[in-house]
Scaffold this motif. Sequence first.
Motif, PDB file in Angstrom:
ATOM      1  N   ILE A  42       0.842  -1.207   0.000  1.00 19.80           N
ATOM      2  CA  ILE A  42       0.000   0.000   0.000  1.00 19.80           C
ATOM      3  C   ILE A  42       0.880   1.261   0.000  1.00 19.80           C
ATOM      4  CG2 ILE A  42      -1.707   1.327   1.333  1.00 19.80           C
ATOM      5  CD1 ILE A  42      -2.807  -1.470   2.225  1.00 19.80           C
ATOM      6  N   THR A  43       1.940   1.250   0.800  1.00 19.70           N
ATOM      7  CA  THR A  43       2.782   2.458   0.836  1.00 19.70           C
ATOM      8  C   THR A  43       3.534   2.637  -0.498  1.00 19.70           C
ATOM      9  OG1 THR A  43       4.522   1.281   2.052  1.00 19.70           O
ATOM     10  CG2 THR A  43       3.020   2.661   3.343  1.00 19.70           C
ATOM     11  N   ARG A  44       3.696   1.548  -1.246  1.00 19.02           N
ATOM     12  CA  ARG A  44       4.291   1.649  -2.593  1.00 19.02           C
ATOM     13  C   ARG A  44       3.334   2.463  -3.495  1.00 19.02           C
ATOM     14  NH1 ARG A  44       9.052   0.944  -5.399  1.00 19.02           N
ATOM     15  NH2 ARG A  44       8.393   1.076  -7.534  1.00 19.02           N
ATOM     16  N   LEU A  49       1.768   7.862  -5.842  1.00 20.45           N
ATOM     17  CA  LEU A  49       0.872   9.022  -5.778  1.00 20.45           C
ATOM     18  C   LEU A  49       1.652  10.286  -5.407  1.00 20.45           C
ATOM     19  CD1 LEU A  49      -2.300   9.642  -5.801  1.00 20.45           C
ATOM     20  CD2 LEU A  49      -2.083   9.648  -3.324  1.00 20.45           C
ATOM     21  N   LYS A  50       2.540  10.143  -4.389  1.00 21.10           N
ATOM     22  CA  LYS A  50       3.320  11.310  -3.941  1.00 21.10           C
ATOM     23  C   LYS A  50       4.262  11.779  -5.045  1.00 21.10           C
ATOM     24  CE  LYS A  50       3.168  11.178   1.056  1.00 21.10           C
ATOM     25  NZ  LYS A  50       3.906  11.182   2.318  1.00 21.10           N
ATOM     26  N   ALA A  51       4.880  10.816  -5.751  1.00 28.03           N
ATOM     27  CA  ALA A  51       5.820  11.195  -6.814  1.00 28.03           C
ATOM     28  C   ALA A  51       5.076  11.898  -7.946  1.00 28.03           C
ATOM     29  CB  ALA A  51       6.532   9.957  -7.339  1.00 28.03           C
ATOM     30  N   ALA A  57       8.014  13.497   0.584  1.00 30.13           N
ATOM     31  CA  ALA A  57       8.145  12.078   0.942  1.00 30.13           C
ATOM     32  C   ALA A  57       7.720  11.841   2.384  1.00 30.13           C
ATOM     33  CB  ALA A  57       9.586  11.632   0.734  1.00 30.13           C
ATOM     34  N   SER A  58       8.161  12.719   3.266  1.00 28.78           N
ATOM     35  CA  SER A  58       7.880  12.456   4.676  1.00 28.78           C
ATOM     36  C   SER A  58       6.826  13.423   5.214  1.00 28.78           C
ATOM     37  CB  SER A  58       9.208  12.519   5.437  1.00 28.78           C
ATOM     38  OG  SER A  58       9.109  13.333   6.539  1.00 28.78           O
ATOM     39  N   ASP A  59       6.014  12.921   6.158  1.00 28.13           N
ATOM     40  CA  ASP A  59       4.978  13.743   6.772  1.00 28.13           C
ATOM     41  C   ASP A  59       5.053  13.521   8.288  1.00 28.13           C
ATOM     42  OD1 ASP A  59       2.652  14.906   7.760  1.00 28.13           O
ATOM     43  OD2 ASP A  59       1.404  14.247   6.087  1.00 28.13           O
ATOM     44  N   ARG A  62       1.773  13.514  10.378  1.00 30.55           N
ATOM     45  CA  ARG A  62       0.976  12.279  10.235  1.00 30.55           C
ATOM     46  C   ARG A  62       1.619  11.165  11.084  1.00 30.55           C
ATOM     47  NH1 ARG A  62      -2.953   8.462   9.407  1.00 30.55           N
ATOM     48  NH2 ARG A  62      -2.054   6.628   8.423  1.00 30.55           N
ATOM     49  N   GLU A  63       2.953  11.060  11.017  1.00 32.84           N
ATOM     50  CA  GLU A  63       3.637  10.024  11.789  1.00 32.84           C
ATOM     51  C   GLU A  63       3.364  10.199  13.287  1.00 32.84           C
ATOM     52  OE1 GLU A  63       7.829   9.699  10.930  1.00 32.84           O
ATOM     53  OE2 GLU A  63       7.485   9.658   8.765  1.00 32.84           O
ATOM     54  N   ALA A  64       3.498  11.440  13.774  1.00 31.79           N
ATOM     55  CA  ALA A  64       3.328  11.694  15.211  1.00 31.79           C
ATOM     56  C   ALA A  64       1.891  11.396  15.650  1.00 31.79           C
ATOM     57  CB  ALA A  64       3.702  13.138  15.523  1.00 31.79           C
ATOM     58  N   ILE A  91      10.022   1.341  10.136  1.00 27.99           N
ATOM     59  CA  ILE A  91       9.051   1.240   9.035  1.00 27.99           C
ATOM     60  C   ILE A  91       8.948   2.577   8.288  1.00 27.99           C
ATOM     61  CG2 ILE A  91       6.585   0.950   8.479  1.00 27.99           C
ATOM     62  CD1 ILE A  91       6.458  -1.165  10.717  1.00 27.99           C
ATOM     63  N   TYR A  92       8.767   3.677   9.049  1.00 30.23           N
ATOM     64  CA  TYR A  92       8.643   4.991   8.401  1.00 30.23           C
ATOM     65  C   TYR A  92       9.902   5.308   7.591  1.00 30.23           C
ATOM     66  CZ  TYR A  92       4.559   6.046  11.395  1.00 30.23           C
ATOM     67  OH  TYR A  92       3.337   6.026  12.015  1.00 30.23           O
ATOM     68  N   GLY A  93      11.057   4.986   8.158  1.00 28.28           N
ATOM     69  CA  GLY A  93      12.330   5.252   7.477  1.00 28.28           C
ATOM     70  C   GLY A  93      12.373   4.550   6.129  1.00 28.28           C
ATOM     71  N   ARG A  94      11.996   3.264   6.139  1.00 31.51           N
ATOM     72  CA  ARG A  94      11.974   2.464   4.906  1.00 31.51           C
ATOM     73  C   ARG A  94      11.010   3.059   3.882  1.00 31.51           C
ATOM     74  NH1 ARG A  94      14.887  -1.985   2.962  1.00 31.51           N
ATOM     75  NH2 ARG A  94      16.335  -2.319   4.649  1.00 31.51           N
ATOM     76  N   VAL A  95       9.812   3.434   4.374  1.00 32.54           N
ATOM     77  CA  VAL A  95       8.776   3.939   3.464  1.00 32.54           C
ATOM     78  C   VAL A  95       9.229   5.270   2.849  1.00 32.54           C
ATOM     79  CG1 VAL A  95       6.385   4.758   3.304  1.00 32.54           C
ATOM     80  CG2 VAL A  95       6.901   2.716   4.643  1.00 32.54           C
ATOM     81  N   VAL A  96       9.799   6.145   3.692  1.00 37.61           N
ATOM     82  CA  VAL A  96      10.238   7.451   3.184  1.00 37.61           C
ATOM     83  C   VAL A  96      11.334   7.246   2.132  1.00 37.61           C
ATOM     84  CG1 VAL A  96      11.435   9.596   3.811  1.00 37.61           C
ATOM     85  CG2 VAL A  96       9.515   8.792   5.201  1.00 37.61           C
TER      86      VAL A  96
HETATM   87  O1  LIG Z   1       0.810   8.699   4.974  1.00 34.93           O
HETATM   88  C1  LIG Z   1       1.775   9.082   4.304  1.00 34.93           C
HETATM   89  O2  LIG Z   1       1.867  10.244   3.866  1.00 34.93           O
HETATM   90  C2  LIG Z   1       2.866   8.158   4.011  1.00 34.93           C
HETATM   91  O3  LIG Z   1       3.748   8.485   3.251  1.00 34.93           O
HETATM   92  C3  LIG Z   1       2.908   6.843   4.728  1.00 34.93           C
HETATM   93  C4  LIG Z   1       3.749   6.904   6.001  1.00 34.93           C
HETATM   94  C5  LIG Z   1       3.548   5.520   6.688  1.00 34.93           C
HETATM   95  O4  LIG Z   1       4.320   4.614   6.389  1.00 34.93           O
HETATM   96  O5  LIG Z   1       2.586   5.395   7.456  1.00 34.93           O
HETATM   97  C6  LIG Z   1       5.179   7.050   5.633  1.00 34.93           C
HETATM   98  C7  LIG Z   1       5.826   8.247   5.668  1.00 34.93           C
HETATM   99  C8  LIG Z   1       5.209   9.456   6.169  1.00 34.93           C
HETATM  100  O6  LIG Z   1       6.132  10.250   6.853  1.00 34.93           O
HETATM  101  C9  LIG Z   1       3.984   9.192   6.923  1.00 34.93           C
HETATM  102  C10 LIG Z   1       3.330   8.006   6.864  1.00 34.93           C
END
Ligand SMILES: O=C(O)C(=O)C[C@]1(C(=O)O)C=C[C@@H](O)C=C1
Length: 128
Positions: A42-44, A49-51, A57-59, A62-64, A91-96
């Motif tokens: 799903i994060t792929r 979508l983000k690209a 890339a990072s939010d 949302r993470e907090a 996980i967040y590091g990998r996804v970002v």
């Molecule tokens: O929700 C997002 O915007 C994502 O990119 C997903 C996700 C996550 O893995 O949950 C990853 C990175 C962001 O910093 C926040 C959340």
Amino acid sequence: MSSPDSSSQAEGNAAAELAELRASVDSIDSALLHVLAVRFDITRQVSELKAKHSLPASDPQREAEHLNELRALATASGLEPSVLDPVFSLIYGRVVRSHQDVASSHQFDASLVAQSLDNRKTPSLRRS
Ligand SMILES: O=C(O)C(=O)C[C@]1(C(=O)O)C=C[C@@H](O)C=C1
């Protein structure tokens, strides 16, 4: 005092119990792995979508917020909430990183398209 027979039987019981517990751990780990694979799938899609829309890339907000919700869930499930921090930080590091990789490859594709369009505009050098 226990006889050698009863102590070896106790060891055998412990080994059997350990094997049974490990089998449970193994199935839970398989389930975790499956859930993690689905999450990364799903994060792929989030990466794409983000690209596509040039979103960051990072939010961190949302993470907090999400981590706070998960901490409350952990507490309600009798889990020490701090165990989540290293897990989700990984996980967040990998996804970002995946978001960044996908964004770079989109940029690379876009620059190749721009270059080929540009080449078409340039009059070819013809020998007379
Ligand atoms: O929700 C997002 O915007 C994502 O990119 C997903 C996700 C996550 O893995 O949950 C990853 C990175 C962001 O910093 C926040 C959340």
